[in-house]
Enzyme design. Structure first.
Site, PDB file in Angstrom:
ATOM      1  N   ASP A   1     -11.273  21.625   2.932  1.00  0.00           N
ATOM      2  CA  ASP A   1     -12.093  20.547   3.494  1.00  0.00           C
ATOM      3  C   ASP A   1     -11.553  19.174   3.087  1.00  0.00           C
ATOM      4  O   ASP A   1     -12.258  18.355   2.510  1.00  0.00           O
ATOM      5  CB  ASP A   1     -13.551  20.728   3.048  1.00  0.00           C
ATOM      6  CG  ASP A   1     -14.527  20.048   4.009  1.00  0.00           C
ATOM      7  OD1 ASP A   1     -14.075  19.578   5.074  1.00  0.00           O
ATOM      8  OD2 ASP A   1     -15.716  19.981   3.689  1.00  0.00           O
TER       9      ASP A   1
ATOM     10  N   LYS B   1     -24.029  17.317  -8.319  1.00  0.00           N
ATOM     11  CA  LYS B   1     -24.236  17.699  -6.927  1.00  0.00           C
ATOM     12  C   LYS B   1     -25.278  18.799  -6.873  1.00  0.00           C
ATOM     13  O   LYS B   1     -25.132  19.821  -7.534  1.00  0.00           O
ATOM     14  CB  LYS B   1     -22.899  18.190  -6.353  1.00  0.00           C
ATOM     15  CG  LYS B   1     -22.933  18.444  -4.879  1.00  0.00           C
ATOM     16  CD  LYS B   1     -21.550  18.815  -4.370  1.00  0.00           C
ATOM     17  CE  LYS B   1     -20.556  17.694  -4.519  1.00  0.00           C
ATOM     18  NZ  LYS B   1     -20.075  17.161  -3.259  1.00  0.00           N
TER      19      LYS B   1
ATOM     20  N   GLY C   1     -24.949  18.809  -0.016  1.00  0.00           N
ATOM     21  CA  GLY C   1     -26.158  18.484  -0.764  1.00  0.00           C
ATOM     22  C   GLY C   1     -26.144  17.051  -1.244  1.00  0.00           C
ATOM     23  O   GLY C   1     -25.319  16.239  -0.830  1.00  0.00           O
TER      24      GLY C   1
END
Ligand SMILES: *[C@@H]1O[C@H](CO)[C@@H](O)[C@H](O)[C@H]1NC(C)=O
Ligand SMILES: *[C@@H]1O[C@H](CO)[C@@H](O)[C@H](O)[C@H]1NC(C)=O
Ligand SMILES: *[C@@H]1O[C@H](CO)[C@@H](O)[C@H](O)[C@H]1NC(C)=O
Ligand SMILES: *[C@@H]1O[C@H](CO)[C@@H](O)[C@H](O)[C@H]1NC(C)=O
Ligand SMILES: *[C@@H]1O[C@H](CO)[C@@H](O)[C@H](O)[C@H]1NC(C)=O
Ligand SMILES: *[C@@H]1O[C@H](CO)[C@@H](O)[C@H](O)[C@H]1NC(C)=O
Ligand SMILES: *[C@@H]1O[C@H](CO)[C@@H](O)[C@H](O)[C@H]1NC(C)=O
Length: 640
Positions: free
Chosen positions: A469, A372, A355
């Site tokens: 990630d 965010k 996002g």
């Protein structure tokens, strides 16, 4: 008791050849004690034996000066003995544990050459497990080390000549009334009692632990049959060992010992008191509870007011009943709206896979934040995810981007983070308009920082957190260009299959470990793989997949190929202009290769990576063929 102590002191003063007579002592505090200290160990003015301080990576030892003659020279039997001590571990951050401490019997008065950290200041790489050590230790271990087969990160173990315990159990004490063991936390900051009793006729060594206000439990935590005859030498020294890190302080408050008999009971009321800083005594709770009450009251009031304001459509947000327990982590949408000046484009910091991220300043506290905004329509999994987010906001480490809280609107989730002035690392690595080129020492600092943050996620928090990630664009830089990992656990949101069009199901292409594509299961080892790719990225200044080259070039394959051809330094970022120590760069590249090894078993743990970086552990030989490794090597790395 005092009489006994002074008799002992007189005896101690007589000292010398009467060594065998010193088979008993009692210290209620160590103000006037006969201890030999080394490393970072010290005795504080109040009489506490302090085994660690904030100096990193240095062991501390305290041994009783007089040697013990624990063996009957005529028949070789070891005498029975008994010892009792009070210790406390005060963690620097609540619930974050560094390594623990150990009671030790050793042929030397000190343990030269012993390593800190998980080696507890007892052994090193070469002598760990060696029968010629003649060392008996009882470890109070607060880190779970796969290497030594540790059972958990809060256990008591009996160690003979090495750190792989012959017997261990989670720290707990027996309560007769209920006939059960009750867990206790070694890093609670509270003083605790430990009894170690050896009976020669029975050849059993018992270890018992309990909170200080509880009498000696009737059943020991550990009871092992050990014939100490081959371990104990004619002359032995007893004491304590601990390895210093900046994660906590280890104290011994009192200690008694006796050969052929029961160690004297310590006078608990005359023990020195612990420093109050991190130690939540009664006084602090008198302050904390009312303060907490006020905070909760304010939070409820704020919540109520926010609820009324909610009618304004502009600030409309979604609040469900289950969120009440998270209210202290909840920001009102209005607050975030104001902080980011209505999510204006000028405040946009970037657009990522999850996002858009906006810069903001909280109107009340003037704290700079990053917000965010993620679209998320699914109700399914939201409750679980928010629970996880709130739990993640308890993670505190200087190399993790601090999550401050969240907010929710219809179809939207907003996460609030501390603001990172220098943005994300990938801008510095390969943006054509990059602010500056990072020099080698900056890159090294960032790699170390990220390694330490990841180690915390994997091993040093109460739960294992898998990042899923890791990549340069998820590493943010603070004012001093320290690297901080962001976005941990976010990919979990999309793991429930609620948002299949997102490509981030299991991480980011180019960083995904080979086994992950087969099993779909993220592990600490798949994180280590991605960390390896990250290292290569930072050193080479290249993206993991270079589409502009033809054919497409994979960074990992390229690095392996260069390594096999003996020209590994060729992959180093040209913009460094050769301004680095080639040996250092080669070491880092080799760590990167080892981490991004295709065989999971060949990859090190983050703890080992940290040790490679610190030079505490030498890098094992990387198998010549990146795709074939010897079973022996795999075993070594897995710690069998
Ligand atoms: C324990 O210590 C306290 C305070 O120093 C002292 O008053 C008391 O007499 C001691 N008790 C014993 C049994 O020695
Ligand atoms: C740690 O130990 C060193 C050496 O003994 C000493 O100089 C330093 O002041 C100690 N630091 C703390 C925080 O106790
Ligand atoms: C040492 O062993 C001998 C032979 O078994 C025994 O006679 C003696 O009493 C023992 N000494 C002690 C102090 O236990
Ligand atoms: C390991 O410890 C032993 C015993 O103290 C010592 O002799 C040896 O030099 C140490 N080895 C290393 C590599 O430090
Ligand atoms: C005590 O701790 C152990 C190990 O962490 C855990 O397996 C066990 O469930 C705990 N027991 C209780 C009653 O909490
Ligand atoms: C050790 O514990 C066992 C089991 O409770 C007990 O039978 C034995 O007497 C104990 N031995 C010592 C030396 O305390
Ligand atoms: C203990 O070990 C000693 C020396 O290794 C041996 O002589 C003795 O028989 C052993 N005792 C038992 C009970 O195993």
């Amino acid at each position: 008791m005092e009489l006994k102590l002074s008799i002992l002191l007189v005896l101690c003063l007589l000292a010398g050849s009467l060594a065998t007579k010193y088979d008993e002592f009692t210290y209620n505090g160590f103000k006037r004690s006969d201890l030999c200290l080394d490393g970072v160990a010290e005795i504080t003015p109040s009489g506490l034996l302090k085994l660690t301080n904030a100096t990193r990576y240095q062991p501390g030892h305290a041994f009783h000066k007089m040697p013990l003659h624990l063996k009957n020279t005529s028949d070789g039997n070891v005498y029975s003995f008994s010892t009792c001590f009070v210790f406390a571990i005060l963690p620097e951050h609540p619930d974050v544990s560094g390594p623990g401490l150990a009671f030790v019997l050793s042929p030397t008065r000190g343990l030269p050459g012993a390593l800190p950290n998980q080696y507890l200041g007892l052994f090193n790489l070469t002598n760990n497990g060696d029968p010629s050590n003649h060392v008996l230790a009882v470890e109070l271990d607060t880190v779970s080390n796969m290497e030594f087969g540790d059972i958990d990160s809060n256990h008591v173990g009996i160690d003979v000549n090495g750190l792989r315990s012959i017997n261990a159990a989670p720290a707990s004490y027996f309560i007769e009334k209920i006939g059960e063991f009750k867990n206790l936390s070694l890093i609670s900051g509270e003083p605790m009692l430990v009894w170690i009793d050896y009976s020669n006729p029975e050849k059993t060594l018992n270890v018992t632990i309990s909170p200080i206000n509880v009498p000696k439990p009737s059943r020991p935590l550990l009871s092992s049959f050990i014939n100490l005859s081959s371990i104990i030498l004619d002359t032995m020294y007893i004491g304590f060992s601990s390895s210093g890190t900046n994660l906590g302080y280890h104290y011994v408050l009192g200690w008694s010992f006796k050969m052929n008999g029961q160690a004297a009971t310590l006078n608990l009321s005359s023990l020195p008191s612990l420093p109050s800083k991190k130690h939540g005594g009664k006084l602090t709770s008198l302050i904390i509870w009312p303060a907490l009450g006020v905070v909760v009251f304010i939070a409820i009031t704020a919540f109520g007011i926010a609820y009324m304001i909610r009618r304004k459509a502009r600030y409309a947000e979604v609040v469900e009943e289950w969120e009440i327990e998270h209210r202290t982590h909840r920001f009102s949408y209005k607050e975030l709206f104001k902080a980011t000046k209505g999510f204006r484009e000028v405040n946009l910091l970037g657009v990522g896979g999850f996002g858009r991220v906006y810069k903001g300043k909280l109107p009340s506290s003037k704290t700079e934040i990053a917000v965010k905004r993620m679209s998320h329509d699914s109700k399914q999994g939201m409750r679980e995810f928010v629970g996880e987010i709130v739990s993640n906001s308890q993670l505190r480490h200087r190399n993790l981007v601090q999550l401050l809280g969240y907010s929710r609107r219809k179809g939207e989730l907003l996460l609030v983070y501390e603001f990172m002035p220098n943005g994300s690392l990938d801008n510095f690595l390969y943006d054509a308009n990059r602010p500056t080129t990072l020099n080698w020492s900056q890159r090294l600092k960032i790699i170390r920082g990220v390694a330490s943050g990841l180690l915390y996620l994997h091993e040093e928090w109460e739960q294992i957190v898998i990042h899923r990630d890791i990549k340069a664009s998820n590493v943010l830089l603070d004012r001093e260009m320290n690297g901080k990992l962001g976005d941990f656990g976010l990919s979990r949101l999309y793991d429930h299959g609620s948002n299949p069009q997102i490509t981030h199901v299991v991480g980011t292409f180019g960083y995904i470990a080979p086994e992950l594509t087969k099993t779909g299961r993220a592990t600490t080892s798949t994180d280590v793989f991605a960390f390896g790719v990250f290292i290569l990225e930072v050193v080479c200044g290249r993206r993991p997949i270079m589409l502009q080259e033809s054919p497409d070039l994979h960074l990992v394959d390229w690095a392996w190929r260069s390594w096999r051809n003996g020209v590994i330094l060729e992959v180093t970022d040209a913009s460094l202009g050769g301004d680095y120590d080639p040996g250092e760069v080669e070491l880092i590249l080799n760590i990167g290769l080892l981490c991004s090894h295709p065989v999971p078993a060949a990859r090190p743990t983050m703890r080992q990576v940290m040790q490679f970086l610190d030079g505490d552990l030498s890098l094992p030989d990387i198998p010549k063929d990146g795709r074939g490794i010897t079973p022996q090597h795999a075993e070594e790395l897995e710690g069998s």
